[in-house]
Design an enzyme around this catalytic site. Structure first.
Site, PDB file in Angstrom:
ATOM      1  N   ASP A 143      -2.464  -1.398  10.206  1.00  9.91           N
ATOM      2  CA  ASP A 143      -2.779  -1.160   8.579  1.00  9.91           C
ATOM      3  C   ASP A 143      -3.551  -2.867   8.307  1.00  9.91           C
ATOM      4  OD1 ASP A 143      -1.787   1.093   8.267  1.00  9.91           O
ATOM      5  OD2 ASP A 143       0.453   0.428   7.736  1.00  9.91           O
TER       6      ASP A 143
ATOM      7  N   LYS B   7       0.808  -1.218   0.002  1.00  8.00           N
ATOM      8  CA  LYS B   7      -0.112   0.143  -0.131  1.00  8.00           C
ATOM      9  C   LYS B   7       0.970   1.293  -0.033  1.00  8.00           C
ATOM     10  CE  LYS B   7       0.841   1.693   4.261  1.00  8.00           C
ATOM     11  NZ  LYS B   7       1.280   3.133   4.765  1.00  8.00           N
TER      12      LYS B   7
END
Length: 284
Positions: free
Chosen positions: A136, A10
């Site tokens: 996350d 990401k």
């Protein structure tokens, strides 16, 4: 039976810190999306009740310190699974790079073991499990593009940014997220990136506007601690990337690029002094 799972990296198009919370975490607002640089995990059952992880790289822990190991143990304990599992981790995402590689591995492990053991766990419950492993991990389970709030675990899915190339470059250093946040003074941040403007630009599919609105309040801290990151960002800007930002707490710097030919030029220019460089597509 073997289960295969992809664990994409990401990047943060926007990372803002609003304040330090009473629990020691920081209250954040982020826009995160995924790129086509991914680890790959292969999972299969073992006859004995144990967790075994292997990898083609020799510099990552393969025991309780590994987030994929922790994810396997969590799902086994929570759902009383007595079956063992062997996980092979084909590692492609740089380690300690601000790209959520470990978190994405944990997310892929939860998804894969849910399928392997036919547990029938909903995505929402997997995300709640993931939040126990790291901020996350819920995003990495859900994927796509999202606004993240709280300590990063409160997600609001939004539409994907327009397709583009992403050049990623990691200098040969590791950055401690804990150290960066410990040196951040949230009450002294002068300029906050605009979440409403970024979400509006993504909704309008305006690549130029997205590039102009990139922002990460952790940059000033990391760049002051690690001059290599500052140098890398300057180089990527000089080479002509349309928008340049550090991802997460660093040290990886990414450049958004509209044209493949320019992405190739930037990639080749950075390879001269930086070993870990990747030119990939945004996952939309």
């Amino acid at each position: 039976m073997k289960i295969l799972e992809k664990a994409p990296a990401k990047i943060n198009l926007l990372l803002d810190v609003l304040r330090k919370r009473d629990d020691g975490y920081h209250e954040v607002e982020m826009v995160m999306t995924m790129v086509d640089l991914a680890d790959r995990l292969e999972m299969q059952e073992l006859p004995r009740d144990t967790i075994v992880i292997s990898s083609q790289v020799g510099f990552i822990p393969l025991d309780e310190k590994n987030l994929a190991f922790q994810a396997a143990r969590l799902i086994k304990d929570r759902y009383a699974v007595k079956q063992g599992v062997y996980i092979h981790l084909d590692k492609n995402i740089p380690v300690a790079a601000g790209l959520a590689g470990g978190s994405s591995d944990a997310a892929a492990t939860l998804r894969g073991l849910n399928r392997l053991w036919k547990l029938g766990i909903s995505t929402e419950e997997l995300m709640r499990l993931g939040a126990e492993l790291g901020s996350d991990v819920p995003f990495c389970i859900a994927g796509g593009t999202a606004i993240a709030r709280g300590r990063g675990e409160q997600l609001e899915q939004i539409g994907a940014p327009p397709q583009c190339w992403v050049v990623l470059a990691k200098p040969p250093i590791n950055v401690s997220t804990v150290e960066v946040y410990s040196k951040l003074r949230a009450d002294r941040i002068v300029r906050h990136p605009s979440l409403p403007a970024m979400t509006e630009a993504i909704g309008a599919q305006s690549f130029e506007r997205i590039c102009s609105l990139l922002g990460n309040v952790l940059e000033d801290v990391t760049l002051s601690l690690y001059p290599e990151v500052h140098h890398l960002k300057s180089c990527m800007q000089k080479l002509g990337a349309d928008g340049v930002l550090m991802s997460g707490s660093g040290p990886t710097v990414f450049g958004l690029v509209a044209k493949e030919s320019k992405a190739a030029r930037i990639y080749n220019g950075l390879r001269g002094f930086c070993k870990e460089v990747y030119a990939v597509r945004m996952l939309t």
